[in-house]
Scaffold this motif. Structure first.
Motif, PDB file in Angstrom:
ATOM      1  N   ILE A   1     -28.280  24.335  12.500  1.00  0.00           N
ATOM      2  CA  ILE A   1     -29.186  23.225  12.790  1.00  0.00           C
ATOM      3  C   ILE A   1     -30.633  23.641  12.533  1.00  0.00           C
ATOM      4  O   ILE A   1     -31.033  24.759  12.859  1.00  0.00           O
ATOM      5  N   GLY A   2     -31.425  22.718  11.959  1.00  0.00           N
ATOM      6  CA  GLY A   2     -32.809  23.034  11.610  1.00  0.00           C
ATOM      7  C   GLY A   2     -33.746  22.964  12.794  1.00  0.00           C
ATOM      8  O   GLY A   2     -34.606  22.087  12.876  1.00  0.00           O
ATOM      9  N   HIS A   3     -33.624  23.928  13.726  1.00  0.00           N
ATOM     10  CA  HIS A   3     -34.427  23.882  14.941  1.00  0.00           C
ATOM     11  C   HIS A   3     -35.922  24.037  14.665  1.00  0.00           C
ATOM     12  O   HIS A   3     -36.748  23.435  15.346  1.00  0.00           O
TER      13      HIS A   3
ATOM     14  N   VAL B   1     -24.445  19.088  11.011  1.00  0.00           N
ATOM     15  CA  VAL B   1     -23.416  20.107  11.142  1.00  0.00           C
ATOM     16  C   VAL B   1     -22.071  19.504  11.526  1.00  0.00           C
ATOM     17  O   VAL B   1     -21.033  19.861  10.980  1.00  0.00           O
ATOM     18  N   ASP B   2     -22.099  18.594  12.507  1.00  0.00           N
ATOM     19  CA  ASP B   2     -20.867  17.985  12.987  1.00  0.00           C
ATOM     20  C   ASP B   2     -21.186  16.636  13.620  1.00  0.00           C
ATOM     21  O   ASP B   2     -22.344  16.202  13.653  1.00  0.00           O
ATOM     22  N   MET B   3     -20.167  15.976  14.145  1.00  0.00           N
ATOM     23  CA  MET B   3     -20.342  14.638  14.700  1.00  0.00           C
ATOM     24  C   MET B   3     -21.254  14.650  15.927  1.00  0.00           C
ATOM     25  O   MET B   3     -22.041  13.730  16.145  1.00  0.00           O
ATOM     26  N   GLY B   4     -21.156  15.693  16.748  1.00  0.00           N
ATOM     27  CA  GLY B   4     -22.008  15.791  17.924  1.00  0.00           C
ATOM     28  C   GLY B   4     -23.479  15.877  17.564  1.00  0.00           C
ATOM     29  O   GLY B   4     -24.333  15.230  18.184  1.00  0.00           O
ATOM     30  N   HIS B   5     -23.789  16.689  16.548  1.00  0.00           N
ATOM     31  CA  HIS B   5     -25.162  16.837  16.054  1.00  0.00           C
ATOM     32  C   HIS B   5     -25.695  15.511  15.529  1.00  0.00           C
ATOM     33  O   HIS B   5     -26.810  15.090  15.839  1.00  0.00           O
TER      34      HIS B   5
ATOM     35  N   ILE C   1     -24.084   9.903   4.526  1.00  0.00           N
ATOM     36  CA  ILE C   1     -24.331  11.194   3.869  1.00  0.00           C
ATOM     37  C   ILE C   1     -23.761  12.343   4.697  1.00  0.00           C
ATOM     38  O   ILE C   1     -23.172  13.289   4.162  1.00  0.00           O
ATOM     39  N   SER C   2     -23.928  12.264   6.026  1.00  0.00           N
ATOM     40  CA  SER C   2     -23.379  13.309   6.887  1.00  0.00           C
ATOM     41  C   SER C   2     -21.859  13.333   6.803  1.00  0.00           C
ATOM     42  O   SER C   2     -21.237  14.404   6.731  1.00  0.00           O
ATOM     43  N   TYR C   3     -21.228  12.166   6.829  1.00  0.00           N
ATOM     44  CA  TYR C   3     -19.764  12.089   6.760  1.00  0.00           C
ATOM     45  C   TYR C   3     -19.259  12.672   5.439  1.00  0.00           C
ATOM     46  O   TYR C   3     -18.247  13.383   5.409  1.00  0.00           O
ATOM     47  N   LYS C   4     -19.987  12.391   4.364  1.00  0.00           N
ATOM     48  CA  LYS C   4     -19.636  12.975   3.064  1.00  0.00           C
ATOM     49  C   LYS C   4     -19.704  14.497   3.146  1.00  0.00           C
ATOM     50  O   LYS C   4     -18.825  15.208   2.638  1.00  0.00           O
TER      51      LYS C   4
ATOM     52  N   PHE D   1     -26.191  12.947  18.499  1.00  0.00           N
ATOM     53  CA  PHE D   1     -27.374  13.247  19.309  1.00  0.00           C
ATOM     54  C   PHE D   1     -28.644  12.762  18.630  1.00  0.00           C
ATOM     55  O   PHE D   1     -29.500  12.114  19.247  1.00  0.00           O
ATOM     56  N   ASN D   2     -28.776  13.067  17.334  1.00  0.00           N
ATOM     57  CA  ASN D   2     -29.977  12.652  16.610  1.00  0.00           C
ATOM     58  C   ASN D   2     -30.068  11.138  16.455  1.00  0.00           C
ATOM     59  O   ASN D   2     -31.135  10.543  16.622  1.00  0.00           O
ATOM     60  N   MET D   3     -28.954  10.485  16.151  1.00  0.00           N
ATOM     61  CA  MET D   3     -28.992   9.042  15.931  1.00  0.00           C
ATOM     62  C   MET D   3     -29.204   8.275  17.244  1.00  0.00           C
ATOM     63  O   MET D   3     -29.876   7.237  17.249  1.00  0.00           O
ATOM     64  N   LEU D   4     -28.672   8.764  18.344  1.00  0.00           N
ATOM     65  CA  LEU D   4     -28.918   8.116  19.636  1.00  0.00           C
ATOM     66  C   LEU D   4     -30.386   8.236  20.023  1.00  0.00           C
ATOM     67  O   LEU D   4     -30.999   7.283  20.517  1.00  0.00           O
TER      68      LEU D   4
END
Length: 212
Positions: free
Chosen positions: A162-164, A52-56, A15-18, A59-62
C-alpha cells in the motif's frame, strides 16, 4: 450521488478488480520506482486506481464516499477534480522523492487522492460528525488524524504493498489546493487550519529524521 464521484468510484472498482485477477496488468500499472525512472510516468497516475485487495479498495472508497460530497457541495465539480487528481499527483511525487533510490519500491492505492479529499472536507466543514461503523460518533478532524496515524503504522511495518507515503503528499495536496481555491477558510476556520497542518509537519519531521 454526483456523476463525477460515481465515475471515480466505478473506475477504481473496475481497474482494481482487473488487477486482482491479472498479475501482468497489476505489475504493468502499479507504482514502481525503477520503471518510473526509466520513463513510465503513467504509473504515477494509474497506480492510484489499483488496490492490494478488496479490503484496501473498500476502505478507500468508503472514505471517499463519506467526504467527497462535502467538497463537491462547497467547491463544485471543477475544484473537486483538482483536489482529487492534484492530491493523487502530490502523493506520487512525494513517494518518488522519498524512495527515488529504491528502484524496487512498489505501491498502489487511491490513498493519496482520498486523503486529499478528506483533508479538504475537514477544512471546509470542521464541525461535521461521522458515524464510525455507522454507530460510533467521531468528529471528522479526529478521523483525519487517525487516518494519518494509520499511514505511519503502514510505513513503519512495511508489510504490504500500500502506498502509505502517498498519504502525506495527498494530505498536503488537498490542504493546499483547498486553501488556494477558498483562502477565506484561513480566516473563517483558523484553528482547524492550524490543527490540520500540525500532523503534516510532524509526519514530515519524522520522515526526515528517519523515525518512520
Amino acid at each position: 450521488m454526483n456523476i463525477i464521484l460515481i465515475a471515480i468510484i466505478v473506475a477504481n472498482v473496475i481497474i482494481s478488480y482487473k488487477g486482482f485477477n491479472d498479475q501482468y496488468f497489476f505489475r504493468k500499472y502499479e507504482f514502481h520506482v525503477g520503471s518510473i525512472r526509466a520513463g513510465e510516468q503513467t504509473r504515477m497516475l494509474s497506480s492510484g486506481f489499483l488496490h492490494v485487495d478488496m479490503g484496501h479498495l473498500l476502505f478507500n472508497m468508503l472514505t471517499l464516499y463519506f467526504f467527497a460530497p462535502v467538497v463537491l457541495s462547497y467547491l463544485g465539480n471543477f475544484s473537486f477534480i483538482l483536489v482529487y487528481f492534484g492530491s493523487l499527483i502530490f502523493g506520487s511525487l512525494l513517494t518518488l522523492s522519498f524512495h527515488k533510490d529504491q528502484y524496487g519500491y512498489r505501491a498502489v492505492g487511491a490513498s493519496g487522492a482520498v486523503t486529499g479529499v478528506l483533508y479538504s472536507a475537514i477544512l471546509l466543514q470542521p464541525d461535521m460528525m461521522l458515524g464510525i461503523f455507522f454507530i460510533i460518533p467521531m468528529p471528522a478532524y479526529i478521523f483525519g488524524i487517525v487516518y494519518l496515524l494509520y499511514s505511519i503504522y503502514g510505513m513503519k511495518s512495511k508489510n504490504d504493498n500500500i502506498g502509505h507515503t502517498a498519504h502525506f503528499g495527498g494530505a498536503v495536496g488537498g490542504y493546499l489546493i483547498t486553501l488556494v481555491r477558498n483562502p477565506q477558510l484561513i480566516q473563517d476556520h483558523t484553528l482547524m487550519t492550524v490543527l490540520l497542518a500540525i500532523p503534516i509537519v510532524i509526519l514530515f519531521g519524522m520522515a526526515k529524521t528517519g523515525k518512520l
